[in-house]
Each structure stands twice: as C-alpha cells, then as structure tokens.
Motif scaffolding. Structure first.
Motif, PDB file in Angstrom:
ATOM      1  N   ASN A 176       4.206  12.521  -4.324  1.00 53.97           N
ATOM      2  CA  ASN A 176       3.255  11.575  -3.819  1.00 53.97           C
ATOM      3  C   ASN A 176       3.517  10.928  -2.447  1.00 53.97           C
ATOM      4  OD1 ASN A 176       1.972  11.724  -6.299  1.00 53.97           O
ATOM      5  ND2 ASN A 176       3.047   9.614  -7.104  1.00 53.97           N
ATOM      6  N   GLU A 209       0.805  -1.162  -0.058  1.00 53.62           N
ATOM      7  CA  GLU A 209      -0.095  -0.115   0.116  1.00 53.62           C
ATOM      8  C   GLU A 209       0.799   1.177  -0.021  1.00 53.62           C
ATOM      9  OE1 GLU A 209      -0.314  -2.725   1.927  1.00 53.62           O
ATOM     10  OE2 GLU A 209      -2.079  -3.443   0.965  1.00 53.62           O
ATOM     11  N   HIS A 261       0.957  11.952   1.331  1.00 56.53           N
ATOM     12  CA  HIS A 261       0.338  10.941   2.297  1.00 56.53           C
ATOM     13  C   HIS A 261       1.392  10.413   3.471  1.00 56.53           C
ATOM     14  CE1 HIS A 261      -1.496  10.289  -1.865  1.00 56.53           C
ATOM     15  NE2 HIS A 261      -2.415  10.202  -1.297  1.00 56.53           N
ATOM     16  N   GLN A 280       2.068   1.841  -3.454  1.00 63.07           N
ATOM     17  CA  GLN A 280       1.187   2.117  -4.358  1.00 63.07           C
ATOM     18  C   GLN A 280       0.799   3.596  -4.412  1.00 63.07           C
ATOM     19  OE1 GLN A 280      -1.891  -0.795  -3.087  1.00 63.07           O
ATOM     20  NE2 GLN A 280      -2.052  -1.634  -5.112  1.00 63.07           N
ATOM     21  N   ARG A 281       0.747   4.138  -3.025  1.00 65.29           N
ATOM     22  CA  ARG A 281       0.534   5.481  -2.849  1.00 65.29           C
ATOM     23  C   ARG A 281       1.853   6.327  -3.358  1.00 65.29           C
ATOM     24  NH1 ARG A 281      -1.556   3.876   2.093  1.00 65.29           N
ATOM     25  NH2 ARG A 281       0.545   4.244   3.133  1.00 65.29           N
TER      26      ARG A 281
END
Length: 707
Positions: A646, A436, A650, A439-440
């Motif tokens: 990115n 995950e 996050h 992916q972010r």
C-alpha cells in the motif's frame, strides 16, 4: 567482569556525581556491584545485587530495577537516599566505536583489561538524591566508559577523567596498570584527548607511543614520547582526591601539549601501499571500489554464500556480487557520508541513518536487498581485518570527515523516560505523522496491528476485520459489557465492539490526531452513543471497573520498568469476573535491547519488546491467570507486506505529505519488520487473561476463530 561508569560534572558548581555498575559472573549466574558517589560531601553508596546484565556491543548495563544505564539515559535506585535519574542530550560518542582507548592493543597480556571510553561529552537533564542532598544534574557535562577483563585485576591500576578545561569542548581520560611476570614489572597507560574541533588524540600504544603517568593527590600528568617529540596532558587540583579515579572537580584544568604535537596523532606512516587486486568475479575494481576491495573480500570469504549484492560507490566504481547469485541487487553509496556514518556508528544505527538521509540506496527489491545485507553482515570482523580497514578509510579520507548530523526525523525526546510528557511526545512522534498517510497505508479498516488471515487469497481488510471479531469473541463480548480499549488508535476496535456486539466502549490514546479521527469515524458509524474517546494516559484512568479490557499493539510502548505497573493498572480496572486481552509484539532474544536500533530511533522511541516468558511471569505477578495464548507471528509478516505494498503504491503522495526522510523510514520499517517476524526474531502474542480465582465461567478458547 564488565565495568560501566557514568560521570556528571558541574564545572561551575564544583560538583561531581558518579554511577558505577560492575557485572560479574559466578557459578550461579551474573551479579552486579552497584555504586553511587558524589563530591563534595563524600557520599558513597555501594551495594551487591544478585542479578546483572551487560551489553558488550554498546554502553548498556542493568541490574533489575536498581540500575539501568545506556548512552541516552541512566536510572539508579539504591534506596530512597541514593537515587539518580538522568537523560543524556547532545552526546559526543567515541568516534571509533570498534576500537577501545588502547587502540589495537585492546588487551595487554597480564593486564587483562579492555578500556573503552564511550561518551566524551554530552549534557545531562535530571537529578540525583545523595543522602540529604537533592542535586540537579541539568546542564552537567557527561562522560561514560566501559571496561572488561578476565583473570582478575593487575597488582595496581589507575584511571581518571577530566572536563571543564578553558575550552569546554576538551575531554581527557586515561587508564593504566602494572604488569608483572616473574621478575619483570612494567606499567602500561593509555590516554585519549578530544579536542574542540573533534580531533581525537590517542596515546599509549605500547610499541608506537608508550605513555607514562604520574599520579598524586594534587593531580596527575600523563605524557607520551613519539618520533622524538613529547606530548602530554596535565590535571592539577588544590583539593584531595582519590587516585583510583577522577572523583573531584577542578577549579582550573588545562591541556599542556608541547609544540611538536603532530607526530603523536595517528601517523600515516606504516599503513603500507594499496595494491589493486582482482575481485572474486575476476574483474579488476577501480576507484573507491579498489580501495575497499581488500576489506570487503575478506568478509565475502566468511559470509555464508558470499555476498549476494553489488556495492556501488559515489565515483561510479563497483564491487559486483560474488559468483553464483542470479540478478543480484545493488547497495549504492551515493556520498562518502554514508560510509562515515557506518564507521562512526557501526551496527544498525549508522546504516539506518545513511538510508534515511538518502545517502544509501537499494537498487532492486528493497526487502530482498535488506535480507541479503543482513546475512552478509553476520560475517565476523576479525583482528586481521583491522589494518586493511584502517588503510582503506585513511586513504579515502573518511577519518577526517566529520560525522553528519542525524536526519531531522530521528526522535529527540527529553525528560525522564516514560514520564507522562515524554510518553506523550513519543506517541505523537510515531502516530501524529498524518491521518491521510496512515489511511493509505493501513487501508479502510485503519487498524495498525497484526491482522488475522484465513488463507493466501484473504485481503488485508477482511483479515483486519476478522482480527477485531476474534478479539471480541475471545472476550465473550455482549451488550451488557463495558469495554476499555487501551491505546485505541483510530477507534476501529471501539466501532466494531459497539456496532457488532452492542458493548459500551471507552478508548484512550495519547495522540490528538488519532483521537480526532476516531471520533469522526465513530460518528460516521452511528455509534457515538456507545463510544467515548479520551486523550488520556492509561495510568490516569480512574473510572473502573470495566467488564472487559483490550490492549491491541500498545504495551510495546510502556517500557521495561513499567510492565508491572501497566499490568497492575489493568488488573485494578478489571472487574473480578472480567477478561483482559493483551495483543502485543515480543522478541525471541533475552539479551538487553540496544537503544541504538533503527526502530528505537525512528519508529518506536522509548519502546521496549519483552520476551514472552517474561510477559507471562509478569501476568502472574500482577494477579492474572493466563486462560489462552495464541502466536500470530506469520500473520504479522504478511500484514507488514500488505502495508508495504500500500505504501509503495502511494510513495509520491507520501513524500509530498510527510517528507522524503519519513517516507524512507516507513519503507524500511515495513520490510525490515516483516523479515524480523519471518526469521523468528519477533513474534506477536494474543494473551487472554482473567483475575486469579475470577473471570467468567464459560469456555474461552473458541475453536472456529477464522469463521
């Protein structure tokens, strides 16, 4: 001449194994004298090797495939009956890396020697072959040092080292020689003693506390007289041994020190007063800033453009940026431990550890701060800076503070370098963070390598898709081809090759997390009948030939010594009329890589970056013809900045998922690597290869890559 020395002592078994590398300079270039010795058994093998390299800034020496040694591992191959492979754990480094065993008197006139103990302890894992003996080095105590000098050697010199005292935490080493100048003749000896509590006693400054040594086949004794009190170290043996070095273990060793020992430790007397001086900005610093100002301002005066950032310390005091900088960022030392790390581990490692641990912070744009710090750190540290620096750290109590443990996320690999298991552990350290998380950061294409941008408005997703397509087109891929993707990651190349070109694709990875998600993505793309993902080492692939092979961002992991093996394996798996595309990072500098960099300890453990010249030579040696070579250096800098954006978007999710330390690792890696590609220290090359005398007949250079 530069000499490097590793010693492995089995105290209980009464055994010592020693490895040596002396790197010399001649008109034809550097060459090396290599040695491997063991006791008991009187084994000795010495060879002359026609190439050699040494790292002045670290414990690092090499001589082609015959010798490769660092503070973390040692490989020696002087023949089938003279070999050694060892990994060093729990290393106890010399705590004052910028100073040698002779303190400020690093170079004694007419002695021409700089003696620097480098590892004062550690635990080995590995084995040695000495003649007909196969010797386990597991659990042996480790010591290592380096020496260099000019103008030859003195008329006589000596050195020794001992471990295995009643307290295993004690290590003693000494070195010395005879100085002759006309009718004058004297001896100079330096002695260091590491005590169990981490205290390092250094004896032998010729003026402050001169040391004397008495050496015989029965043992040695070194003593110093300072401030009217004697202090000494004694080594006794019932066995013959060479006075040229401490080559035999002892049944019993002890530290013999007289009660009045304290005056022999570094004394605060003579360090002088600390005066509060105005800074370059005209303000008067206070607190910690005032103590460090005399040192920092000396460096500011030598740095190009001065210092473009402020320094703020744990007590709130600050040294502003030098005049002329607009909106300068600040480097914040949150605790004294940040400074301890940077002094104990000068260079990139100490700085990195402090940042990852959260003891050092950047206030302002991280990339801008990092770039300014990098420029400032090029300011040379000169001999005259030494006394002000010692004054400052002594007054701050830095030398009395123990070095903090490395951050928990620092790689701690064990076993022989680039063994199957260790390579698997290294890959999992890097890639099995969290699917995950990747992916972010990487975006929907899940491609973890340099993108191929078409212009300033291009998106990361479009550029990564273009990169995959460019590779397929360079390979001339079609539905008759069987493709092997070495290091397939999360399956993006496999999916693109199968979906867009109908190729049958096999991908291999050592990451279980990657393989699991790659198979899921292949099913979602509806190409499971054309794609296969294996958890497999590239060295174990046995079902060739393949019509086409791609390796995208993988060969950085194979290691320096394994580059020929990697390419030979690729050649053996490739059909005679096939093509192989190798897409990987290279470096600009030809000097030996430092194993103590941020990237090696936190991001790519056991990784190695070759120069492009060395890579091309290796291509040819493996039987490949270079059909096409393209540098994508500017593309990788932009790719990394996209990943950084990115990631920053996050950050809270990243901290919650992978922890604060690892989140900081990735934040620093993205911006630091982007700067490396910007300035040309790093580059990325796509090389298209065909077997010599083989390969397809069609033209492989595609004029419209970006369409």
């Amino acid at each position: 001449m530069e000499g490097y020395f590793w010693r492995f002592t089995d105290v209980a078994g009464g055994r010592v194994v020693i490895a040596l590398n002396g790197v010399n300079q001649s008109d034809q270039g550097p060459w090396a004298t290599l040695g491997l010795a063991g006791h008991p058994g009187r084994f000795l093998r010495a060879v002359e090797y026609q190439e050699g390299a040494a790292d002045r800034s670290a414990l690092g020496a090499s001589a082609g495939p015959a010798f490769r040694g660092t503070a973390r591992e040692l490989h020696v191959d002087l023949g089938p009956d003279a070999r050694l492979d060892a990994v060093i754990h729990d290393a106890v480094p010399w705590p004052r890396r910028s100073l040698g065993g002779s303190s400020i008197f690093q170079s004694v006139p007419a002695l021409n020697q700089y003696w620097h103990p480098w590892l004062l302890g550690g635990r080995a894992e590995g084995e040695a072959v000495l003649g007909d003996q196969r010797i386990s080095l597991d659990g042996t105590a480790v010591y290592a040092e380096k020496n260099w000098g000019r103008g030859g050697f003195p008329p006589a010199w000596w050195w020794g080292q001992a471990q295995g005292f009643d307290d295993p935490g004690v290590c003693v080493a000494f070195a010395g020689g005879v100085i002759e100048s006309g009718p004058l003749r004297t001896e100079v000896t330096a002695v260091v003693v590491l005590l169990p509590d981490g205290t390092l006693i250094r004896l032998g400054d010729p003026v402050i506390n001169p040391a004397r040594s008495s050496i015989s086949r029965a043992g040695w004794r070194s003593a110093s007289v300072a401030a009217g009190a004697s202090s000494g170290v004694e080594r006794r043996s019932s066995r013959p041994w060479s006075t040229g070095g401490s080559s035999a273990p002892l049944r019993r060793r002890r530290v013999a020190a007289h009660p009045a020992q304290a005056p022999c430790r570094p004394s605060p007397d003579g360090l002088g007063m600390m005066y509060r001086m105005p800074s370059a900005t005209g303000t008067v610093p206070t607190g910690v800033a005032a103590i460090l100002a005399p040192v920092v301002e000396r460096l500011d005066a030598r740095a190009e453009g001065g210092r473009g950032f402020a320094l703020r310390f744990w007590d709130g005091s600050e040294l502003p940026a030098t005049p002329g900088w607009v909106d300068p960022p600040a480097v914040v030392f949150r605790t004294p431990d940040a400074l301890v790390r940077m002094i104990r581990r000068p260079g990139e490692l100490g700085l990195s550890r402090a940042y990852v641990a959260g003891e050092l912070e950047a206030e302002g744009d991280l990339e801008d701060t990092f770039a300014r710090v990098k420029v400032w750190r090029y300011a040379p540290f000169e001999r005259g800076d030494l006394i002000p620096a010692l004054r400052a750290v002594r007054r701050l109590g830095i030398l009395r503070r123990p070095e903090p443990e490395p951050p928990a996320c620092e790689a701690r690999l064990s076993g022989r370098a680039h063994s199957h298991k260790r390579d698997s552990d290294a890959i999992q350290h890097h890639y099995d963070v969290s699917n995950e998380f990747y992916q972010r950061m990487l975006g929907p294409t899940m491609v973890y390598s340099c993108a191929y941008f078409d212009g300033p408005q291009d998106t990361l997703e479009a550029a990564q898709t273009r990169k995959l397509d460019v590779i397929c087109r360079k390979l001339g891929l079609n539905d008759t081809h069987r493709l092997l993707d070495i290091g397939c990651g999360w399956g993006s190349m496999l999916i693109h090759a199968a979906r867009e070109y109908g190729a049958r694709a096999v991908g291999v990875t050592l990451s279980e997390a990657q393989a699991e998600l790659a198979r899921e993505r292949i099913r979602e793309a509806g190409v499971e009948d054309l794609c296969e993902v294996r958890i497999q080492d590239y060295r174990d692939i046995a079902d060739g030939p393949f019509d086409r092979i791609s390796s995208i961002g993988m060969f950085e992991h194979v290691g320096e010594a394994n580059l020929p093996l990697y390419l030979e394996k690729a050649r053996s798996l490739l059909a005679d009329d096939g093509l192989f595309l190798n897409h990987g990072i290279v470096r600009a500098q030809g000097a030996a890589m430092d194993p103590n960099t941020f990237a090696m300890r936190y991001v790519f453990p056991d990784g190695y970056l070759h120069t492009q010249g060395a890579v091309i030579s290796a291509f040819e040696a493996a039987g490949f013809e270079l059909r096409d070579d393209e540098s994508l250096r500017p593309h990788y800098a932009r790719t990394l900045r996209c990943w950084a954006e990115n990631h920053d978007a996050h950050r809270e999710l990243a901290v919650a998922e992978i922890g604060a330390e690892r989140e900081r690792v990735w934040r620093l890696h993205n911006v630091g690597a982007a700067l490396g590609f910007d300035c040309g220290d790093l580059s990325l090359h796509q090389a298209l290869l065909a077997p010599i005398g083989g390969g397809p007949e069609f033209e492989t250079r595609i004029p419209d890559y970006r369409s």
